[in-house]
Each structure stands twice: as structure tokens, then as C-alpha cells.
Design a protein around this motif. Sequence first.
Motif, PDB file in Angstrom:
ATOM      1  N   PRO A   1       0.831  -1.164   0.064  1.00 53.31           N
ATOM      2  CA  PRO A   1      -0.147  -0.011   0.043  1.00 53.31           C
ATOM      3  C   PRO A   1       1.113   1.351  -0.060  1.00 53.31           C
ATOM      4  CG  PRO A   1       0.025  -1.209   2.283  1.00 53.31           C
ATOM      5  CD  PRO A   1       0.731  -2.142   1.223  1.00 53.31           C
ATOM      6  N   ASP A   2       0.289   2.519  -0.400  1.00 52.33           N
ATOM      7  CA  ASP A   2       1.080   3.539  -0.380  1.00 52.33           C
ATOM      8  C   ASP A   2       1.509   4.200   0.814  1.00 52.33           C
ATOM      9  OD1 ASP A   2       0.832   3.767  -3.176  1.00 52.33           O
ATOM     10  OD2 ASP A   2      -0.961   4.964  -3.215  1.00 52.33           O
ATOM     11  N   ALA A   3       0.604   3.948   1.759  1.00 52.00           N
ATOM     12  CA  ALA A   3       0.921   4.207   3.100  1.00 52.00           C
ATOM     13  C   ALA A   3       0.358   3.264   4.214  1.00 52.00           C
ATOM     14  CB  ALA A   3       0.328   5.688   3.626  1.00 52.00           C
ATOM     15  N   GLY A   4       0.636   3.361   5.525  1.00 52.56           N
ATOM     16  CA  GLY A   4       0.270   2.622   6.533  1.00 52.56           C
ATOM     17  C   GLY A   4      -0.967   3.085   7.224  1.00 52.56           C
ATOM     18  N   ASP A   5      -1.372   2.521   8.185  1.00 55.57           N
ATOM     19  CA  ASP A   5      -2.421   2.950   9.434  1.00 55.57           C
ATOM     20  C   ASP A   5      -1.947   3.901  10.029  1.00 55.57           C
ATOM     21  OD1 ASP A   5      -1.220   1.633  11.118  1.00 55.57           O
ATOM     22  OD2 ASP A   5      -2.835  -0.032  11.206  1.00 55.57           O
ATOM     23  N   LYS A   6      -2.621   4.347  11.026  1.00 54.46           N
ATOM     24  CA  LYS A   6      -2.178   5.467  12.183  1.00 54.46           C
ATOM     25  C   LYS A   6      -0.915   4.912  12.891  1.00 54.46           C
ATOM     26  CE  LYS A   6      -5.418   4.044  15.979  1.00 54.46           C
ATOM     27  NZ  LYS A   6      -6.292   4.740  16.717  1.00 54.46           N
ATOM     28  N   ASN A   7      -0.786   3.672  12.740  1.00 49.65           N
ATOM     29  CA  ASN A   7       0.504   3.205  13.650  1.00 49.65           C
ATOM     30  C   ASN A   7       1.597   2.665  12.785  1.00 49.65           C
ATOM     31  OD1 ASN A   7      -1.147   3.285  16.304  1.00 49.65           O
ATOM     32  ND2 ASN A   7      -1.834   1.495  15.713  1.00 49.65           N
ATOM     33  N   ASP A   8       1.276   3.271  11.609  1.00 51.25           N
ATOM     34  CA  ASP A   8       2.503   2.915  10.375  1.00 51.25           C
ATOM     35  C   ASP A   8       2.488   1.411  10.127  1.00 51.25           C
ATOM     36  OD1 ASP A   8       4.346   3.863   8.515  1.00 51.25           O
ATOM     37  OD2 ASP A   8       5.895   3.200   9.711  1.00 51.25           O
ATOM     38  N   GLN A   9       1.321   0.647  10.348  1.00 49.49           N
ATOM     39  CA  GLN A   9       1.296  -0.642   9.962  1.00 49.49           C
ATOM     40  C   GLN A   9       0.696  -1.005   8.695  1.00 49.49           C
ATOM     41  OE1 GLN A   9      -0.745  -2.177  13.624  1.00 49.49           O
ATOM     42  NE2 GLN A   9       1.311  -2.744  14.496  1.00 49.49           N
ATOM     43  N   MET A  10       1.259  -1.784   8.044  1.00 46.53           N
ATOM     44  CA  MET A  10       0.620  -2.277   6.535  1.00 46.53           C
ATOM     45  C   MET A  10       0.337  -4.005   6.689  1.00 46.53           C
ATOM     46  SD  MET A  10       3.068  -0.366   3.868  1.00 46.53           S
ATOM     47  CE  MET A  10       4.481  -0.090   4.889  1.00 46.53           C
ATOM     48  N   PHE A  11      -0.506  -4.322   6.103  1.00 43.55           N
ATOM     49  CA  PHE A  11      -0.913  -5.868   6.257  1.00 43.55           C
ATOM     50  C   PHE A  11      -0.475  -6.377   4.858  1.00 43.55           C
ATOM     51  CE2 PHE A  11      -3.673  -3.905   9.204  1.00 43.55           C
ATOM     52  CZ  PHE A  11      -3.495  -4.609  10.271  1.00 43.55           C
ATOM     53  N   CYS A  12       0.204  -7.375   4.873  1.00 44.36           N
ATOM     54  CA  CYS A  12       0.781  -7.966   3.753  1.00 44.36           C
ATOM     55  C   CYS A  12       0.307  -9.586   3.646  1.00 44.36           C
ATOM     56  CB  CYS A  12       2.356  -8.117   3.694  1.00 44.36           C
ATOM     57  SG  CYS A  12       3.035  -8.889   2.246  1.00 44.36           S
ATOM     58  N   THR A  13      -0.227 -10.070   2.595  1.00 44.23           N
ATOM     59  CA  THR A  13      -0.454 -11.362   2.425  1.00 44.23           C
ATOM     60  C   THR A  13       0.288 -12.043   1.391  1.00 44.23           C
ATOM     61  OG1 THR A  13      -3.037 -10.764   2.574  1.00 44.23           O
ATOM     62  CG2 THR A  13      -2.343 -12.926   1.677  1.00 44.23           C
ATOM     63  N   VAL A  14       0.934 -13.080   1.842  1.00 44.55           N
ATOM     64  CA  VAL A  14       2.003 -13.856   1.220  1.00 44.55           C
ATOM     65  C   VAL A  14       1.288 -15.273   1.048  1.00 44.55           C
ATOM     66  CG1 VAL A  14       3.821 -12.544   1.712  1.00 44.55           C
ATOM     67  CG2 VAL A  14       3.258 -14.257   3.354  1.00 44.55           C
ATOM     68  N   SER A  15       1.870 -15.792  -0.201  1.00 42.31           N
ATOM     69  CA  SER A  15       1.817 -17.335  -0.487  1.00 42.31           C
ATOM     70  C   SER A  15       3.388 -17.999  -0.511  1.00 42.31           C
ATOM     71  CB  SER A  15       0.770 -17.450  -1.343  1.00 42.31           C
ATOM     72  OG  SER A  15       1.354 -17.225  -2.586  1.00 42.31           O
ATOM     73  N   GLY A  16       3.249 -19.272  -0.251  1.00 37.45           N
ATOM     74  CA  GLY A  16       4.415 -19.863  -0.334  1.00 37.45           C
ATOM     75  C   GLY A  16       4.580 -21.319  -0.197  1.00 37.45           C
ATOM     76  N   THR A  17       5.662 -21.833  -0.227  1.00 36.15           N
ATOM     77  CA  THR A  17       6.072 -23.273   0.154  1.00 36.15           C
ATOM     78  C   THR A  17       6.943 -23.320   1.181  1.00 36.15           C
ATOM     79  OG1 THR A  17       5.829 -23.699  -2.078  1.00 36.15           O
ATOM     80  CG2 THR A  17       6.820 -25.200  -1.083  1.00 36.15           C
ATOM     81  N   ILE A  18       6.386 -24.270   2.252  1.00 37.52           N
ATOM     82  CA  ILE A  18       7.319 -24.501   3.533  1.00 37.52           C
ATOM     83  C   ILE A  18       7.999 -25.945   3.167  1.00 37.52           C
ATOM     84  CG2 ILE A  18       7.231 -25.265   5.824  1.00 37.52           C
ATOM     85  CD1 ILE A  18       4.960 -23.413   6.045  1.00 37.52           C
ATOM     86  N   VAL A  19       9.333 -25.832   3.384  1.00 37.86           N
ATOM     87  CA  VAL A  19      10.132 -27.098   3.453  1.00 37.86           C
ATOM     88  C   VAL A  19      10.832 -27.264   4.596  1.00 37.86           C
ATOM     89  CG1 VAL A  19      10.155 -27.062   0.772  1.00 37.86           C
ATOM     90  CG2 VAL A  19      11.868 -25.599   2.470  1.00 37.86           C
ATOM     91  N   GLY A  20      10.992 -28.322   5.165  1.00 35.44           N
ATOM     92  CA  GLY A  20      11.777 -28.487   6.552  1.00 35.44           C
ATOM     93  C   GLY A  20      12.026 -29.961   6.572  1.00 35.44           C
ATOM     94  N   PRO A  21      12.505 -30.324   7.782  1.00 33.65           N
ATOM     95  CA  PRO A  21      12.617 -31.968   8.028  1.00 33.65           C
ATOM     96  C   PRO A  21      11.473 -32.728   8.105  1.00 33.65           C
ATOM     97  CG  PRO A  21      13.234 -30.416  10.058  1.00 33.65           C
ATOM     98  CD  PRO A  21      12.996 -29.398   9.082  1.00 33.65           C
ATOM     99  N   ASP A  22      11.458 -33.778   7.382  1.00 32.39           N
ATOM    100  CA  ASP A  22      10.357 -34.774   7.625  1.00 32.39           C
ATOM    101  C   ASP A  22       9.124 -34.217   7.227  1.00 32.39           C
ATOM    102  OD1 ASP A  22      12.167 -36.742   8.753  1.00 32.39           O
ATOM    103  OD2 ASP A  22      11.819 -35.767  10.794  1.00 32.39           O
TER     104      ASP A  22
END
Length: 124
Positions: free
Chosen positions: A54-75
Motif C-alpha cells: 500500500p502507499d501508506a500504513g495505518d495510523k500506527n504505520d502498520q501495513m498488512f501483507c498477504t503472502v503465499s509460499g512453500t514450506i520445506v523442512g525436516p520430515d
Amino acid sequence: MLITIAFALMLVVLLAVFVKQRGRGPGGGGLFGGAGAGSFVQGTFTVTGVSDRPDAGDKNDQMFCTVSGTIVGPDTAPTDVYGDLVLTGKTPWPQIGSDMPVVYKPGKAETSWRFGDLQVPPAQ
């Protein structure tokens, strides 16, 4: 008479739960056997999609981000997931292809994952 028996039975059940919890020691996992820190493993979340910044955050300078991805790890086989991050205006926005640390329960990565690192106990 029936009420007295029911009340006594409830007290016995509560006492049994209390005794069982005391036997687990500190950090025993909660009333219903929740996960302690030892039941999570470290993994890597590779970003495959990210929402627009977003161009700017909320009043607390927070921005919300949605991410998708792949988790890899042991077992754990590679697992596709998505989630939300709350970032400040000073925090770099995630980029496709970047890796982020996550923790999750083995075999339940798609439902139990969260961003972060496992806490390493201090050396004694």
C-alpha cells in the motif's frame, strides 16, 4: 441425592485433571495437552506470491501483507500455504523468491505454521 452424586463426580474429575497437570511439570502443555516448544520444528517459507504494497500504513504505520509460499523442512514434504504479515513502513516488503524462517508441527505444516525462529536455550 442425585445432585450430590453429580457434584462429587465433578470434583473427582477436576481433581484428576489437576493431578495430571502437576505431573507434567513446568510448561507441561496446557489443560488439553497443547504443544510445548519441543513439538515444533524449524522450516523455511519460500515466497511464491505477495500482495501489493500500500502507499501508506495505518495510523500506527502498520501495513498488512498477504503472502503465499512453500514450506520445506525436516520430515515434511513441500507444503503450499498462505498467511498474513503485519509490517511497518520501515520493514522491507517480501519479494517473490525470498526465504523466511517458520516453525510448525511435523506432519501439520499446513495448519500449524507461523513465522519465526525456534528459541535456542542459552548455554549453561
